[in-house]
Design an enzyme around this catalytic site. Structure first.
Site, PDB file in Angstrom:
ATOM      1  N   GLN A  43       3.142   9.924   1.229  1.00  0.00           N
ATOM      2  CA  GLN A  43       4.472   9.301   1.377  1.00  0.00           C
ATOM      3  C   GLN A  43       5.427   9.720   0.262  1.00  0.00           C
ATOM      4  OE1 GLN A  43       2.532   5.302   2.077  1.00  0.00           O
ATOM      5  NE2 GLN A  43       4.407   5.008   3.244  1.00  0.00           N
ATOM      6  N   HIS A  97      -2.083   7.904   6.914  1.00  0.00           N
ATOM      7  CA  HIS A  97      -1.104   8.748   6.206  1.00  0.00           C
ATOM      8  C   HIS A  97      -1.774  10.010   5.675  1.00  0.00           C
ATOM      9  CE1 HIS A  97       2.607   6.462   6.179  1.00  0.00           C
ATOM     10  NE2 HIS A  97       2.018   5.380   5.703  1.00  0.00           N
ATOM     11  N   HIS A 148      -4.227   1.894   7.836  1.00  0.00           N
ATOM     12  CA  HIS A 148      -2.849   2.396   7.888  1.00  0.00           C
ATOM     13  C   HIS A 148      -2.654   3.499   6.831  1.00  0.00           C
ATOM     14  CE1 HIS A 148       1.667   1.747   8.129  1.00  0.00           C
ATOM     15  NE2 HIS A 148       1.535   2.395   6.989  1.00  0.00           N
ATOM     16  N   GLU A 149      -3.111   3.223   5.601  1.00  0.00           N
ATOM     17  CA  GLU A 149      -2.942   4.211   4.519  1.00  0.00           C
ATOM     18  C   GLU A 149      -3.768   5.469   4.784  1.00  0.00           C
ATOM     19  OE1 GLU A 149      -0.584   3.982   2.587  1.00  0.00           O
ATOM     20  OE2 GLU A 149      -0.194   1.881   2.950  1.00  0.00           O
ATOM     21  N   GLY A 170       0.839  -1.190   0.000  1.00  0.00           N
ATOM     22  CA  GLY A 170       0.000   0.000   0.000  1.00  0.00           C
ATOM     23  C   GLY A 170       0.870   1.234   0.000  1.00  0.00           C
ATOM     24  N   CYS A 203       5.886   0.043   8.058  1.00  0.00           N
ATOM     25  CA  CYS A 203       5.588   1.118   7.100  1.00  0.00           C
ATOM     26  C   CYS A 203       6.808   1.382   6.230  1.00  0.00           C
ATOM     27  CB  CYS A 203       5.222   2.380   7.868  1.00  0.00           C
ATOM     28  SG  CYS A 203       4.865   3.790   6.823  1.00  0.00           S
ATOM     29  N   LEU A 204       6.573   1.622   4.949  1.00  0.00           N
ATOM     30  CA  LEU A 204       7.678   1.951   4.035  1.00  0.00           C
ATOM     31  C   LEU A 204       8.380   3.240   4.462  1.00  0.00           C
ATOM     32  CD1 LEU A 204       5.930   1.188   0.622  1.00  0.00           C
ATOM     33  CD2 LEU A 204       7.692  -0.193   1.744  1.00  0.00           C
TER      34      LEU A 204
HETATM   35 ZN   LIG Z   1       2.869   3.517   5.845  1.00  0.00          ZN
END
Ligand SMILES: [Zn+2]
Length: 180
Positions: free
Chosen positions: A50, A138, A134-135, A45, A92-93
């Site tokens: 991000q 963001h 989660h997304e 995702g 998380c990325l």
């Molecule tokens: Zn994330």
């Protein structure tokens, strides 16, 4: 085009994203870039925030066995109902080399627009529901480390500061589960 994913503590990750008010060719291009960047990471995702773009756009594909089959692209998503609770090991990325348990709703219903201007409503549970929540965090400038204890977050923040002091790059390890 693969774009750079911002890493904590980049302040742009704290921006609250704006509603998309017009689906343009540039926006469709951005969504394609998000998809490419997500698969390259590899991730399941990605939110536009991000990439430093404060717009309410999310791409998601939790089926890493058959990439593309369950890919979704969401514009201006909102959660219209939440049921139950689940503890999930989140990563998380944008948060390098760290995971922690986060409490989320177990099932949700989501309303959103697609890049071809269709309004969609769908239900999600398990990993799909957790990844969506989660997304969406963001989009409100929130990371999963904002949902853990202050002590744990402080310890992680110290570790990142040390890495930065030592001039080490904030690159995620490419082992383990794909990030979100
Ligand atoms: Zn994330």
């Amino acid at each position: 085009m693969i774009r750079e994913i911002l890493r904590y503590p980049d302040p742009r990750l704290k921006q609250s994203a704006e509603l998309v008010d017009n689906i343009t060719g540039d926006l469709v291009q951005l969504v394609d870039d998000m998809v490419q960047t997500m698969y390259d990471a590899p991730g399941i995702g990605l939110a536009a925030v991000q990439l430093g773009i404060p717009q309410r756009i999310v791409v998601l594909d939790v089926n890493h066995e058959e990439p593309g089959k369950d890919l979704i692209k969401l514009i201006n998503p909102v959660i219209t109902s939440r049921v139950g609770e689940v503890l999930w090991e989140d990563g998380c990325l944008s948060v390098v080399d760290y995971t922690a348990e986060v409490k989320r709703a177990a099932k949700i219903e989501v309303k959103a627009w697609t890049p071809d201007e269709k309004e969609i409503v769908f239900q999600a549970e398990d990993l799909f529901a957790v990844a969506l929540q989660h997304e969406f965090d963001h989009l409100d400038g929130k990371l999963f480390i904002d949902r853990i204890s202050r002590l744990k977050k402080e310890l992680y923040a110290r570790r990142v500061k040390k890495l930065l002091r030592e001039g080490r790059p904030l690159e995620p390890s490419r082992k383990g589960n794909p990030g979100i």
